[in-house]
Write a protein that holds these residues in place. Structure first.
Motif, mmCIF file in Angstrom:
data_model
loop_
_atom_site.group_PDB
_atom_site.id
_atom_site.type_symbol
_atom_site.label_atom_id
_atom_site.label_comp_id
_atom_site.label_asym_id
_atom_site.label_seq_id
_atom_site.Cartn_x
_atom_site.Cartn_y
_atom_site.Cartn_z
ATOM 1 N N ASP A 54 0.855 -1.200 0.000
ATOM 2 C CA ASP A 54 0.000 0.000 0.000
ATOM 3 C C ASP A 54 0.882 1.237 0.000
ATOM 4 O O ASP A 54 1.913 1.271 0.678
ATOM 5 C CB ASP A 54 -0.903 0.033 1.236
ATOM 6 C CG ASP A 54 -1.920 -1.084 1.255
ATOM 7 O OD1 ASP A 54 -2.306 -1.548 0.165
ATOM 8 O OD2 ASP A 54 -2.317 -1.509 2.353
ATOM 9 N N ALA A 56 0.411 5.490 0.319
ATOM 10 C CA ALA A 56 -0.426 6.679 0.501
ATOM 11 C C ALA A 56 0.325 7.672 1.375
ATOM 12 O O ALA A 56 -0.239 8.249 2.290
ATOM 13 C CB ALA A 56 -1.749 6.318 1.128
ATOM 14 N N TYR A 61 -3.276 10.795 -3.395
ATOM 15 C CA TYR A 61 -3.537 9.541 -4.093
ATOM 16 C C TYR A 61 -3.172 8.369 -3.207
ATOM 17 O O TYR A 61 -2.265 8.450 -2.395
ATOM 18 C CB TYR A 61 -2.734 9.476 -5.398
ATOM 19 C CG TYR A 61 -2.946 10.689 -6.265
ATOM 20 C CD1 TYR A 61 -4.109 10.831 -7.012
ATOM 21 C CD2 TYR A 61 -2.010 11.715 -6.300
ATOM 22 C CE1 TYR A 61 -4.318 11.962 -7.796
ATOM 23 C CE2 TYR A 61 -2.218 12.845 -7.074
ATOM 24 C CZ TYR A 61 -3.369 12.963 -7.819
ATOM 25 O OH TYR A 61 -3.588 14.066 -8.583
ATOM 26 N N GLU A 62 -3.887 7.275 -3.414
ATOM 27 C CA GLU A 62 -3.626 6.056 -2.652
ATOM 28 C C GLU A 62 -3.593 4.892 -3.634
ATOM 29 O O GLU A 62 -4.441 4.813 -4.536
ATOM 30 C CB GLU A 62 -4.755 5.859 -1.639
ATOM 31 C CG GLU A 62 -4.635 4.653 -0.778
ATOM 32 C CD GLU A 62 -5.800 4.576 0.193
ATOM 33 O OE1 GLU A 62 -6.428 3.501 0.252
ATOM 34 O OE2 GLU A 62 -6.088 5.581 0.883
ATOM 35 N N LYS A 86 -7.979 11.175 -4.208
ATOM 36 C CA LYS A 86 -8.760 11.877 -3.187
ATOM 37 C C LYS A 86 -9.213 13.240 -3.712
ATOM 38 O O LYS A 86 -10.204 13.776 -3.240
ATOM 39 C CB LYS A 86 -7.930 12.023 -1.919
ATOM 40 C CG LYS A 86 -7.603 10.685 -1.281
ATOM 41 C CD LYS A 86 -6.677 10.834 -0.095
ATOM 42 C CE LYS A 86 -6.224 9.474 0.388
ATOM 43 N NZ LYS A 86 -5.221 9.578 1.439
ATOM 44 N N GLU A 121 2.809 10.065 -8.752
ATOM 45 C CA GLU A 121 2.650 9.320 -7.503
ATOM 46 C C GLU A 121 2.553 7.822 -7.778
ATOM 47 O O GLU A 121 3.085 7.009 -7.021
ATOM 48 C CB GLU A 121 1.418 9.798 -6.737
ATOM 49 C CG GLU A 121 1.566 11.188 -6.154
ATOM 50 C CD GLU A 121 2.725 11.323 -5.174
ATOM 51 O OE1 GLU A 121 2.981 10.394 -4.384
ATOM 52 O OE2 GLU A 121 3.368 12.385 -5.201
#
Length: 133
Positions: A54, A56, A61-62, A86, A121
């Motif tokens: 993961d 973030a 952004y994730e 987001k 990102e």
């Protein structure tokens, strides 16, 4: 932009011999998985999902990377990436296929529409993921 896309693709090009991602697997990862989760259904028969990475960190952004495993061989069928913006409240379901071919072109088209900030990102997240896997 093309250079950035190549850099994102480069680590996957060096994968060991693994059976290619099928069209059916690609469709499940990009479309079916979302429906499975939303409806609370079981994962597609013959497959398992393994959380992998993961990202973030202090961003709008994730990115969640998950390996989709074929349970019969315990090999990766493809990598599911759940990308969330987001800023725009959008969620994208991507499949990074195992081989460089037609499905990889579909993957490229999926991310090519993103704005520069999201691609930047994603590149950072993908780079950190590819070091681990």
């Amino acid at each position: 932009m093309k250079a950035l896309l190549f850099l994102i693709a480069f680590p996957v090009l060096s994968l060991a011999q693994v059976a290619p991602t099928t069209q059916e697997e690609y469709n499940y990862i990009t479309k079916g998985y979302k429906e499975t989760v939303e409806k609370g259904l079981d994962i597609k028969t013959g497959y398992a999902i393994k959380d992998a990475f993961d990202y973030a960190f202090n961003t709008n952004y994730e990115f969640n990377f998950k390996q989709v495993l074929r349970t019969s061989t315990n090999e990766v069928a493809g990598t599911l990436v759940i990308a969330k913006s987001k800023l725009w409240s959008n969620t994208y379901y991507l499949c990074i296929p195992n081989d460089y071919g037609r499905l990889y072109e579909e993957y490229f088209k999926s991310i090519a529409a993103w704005d520069r900030a999201m691609l930047y990102e994603y590149f950072k997240a993908y780079s950190m993921y590819s070091i681990r896997y």
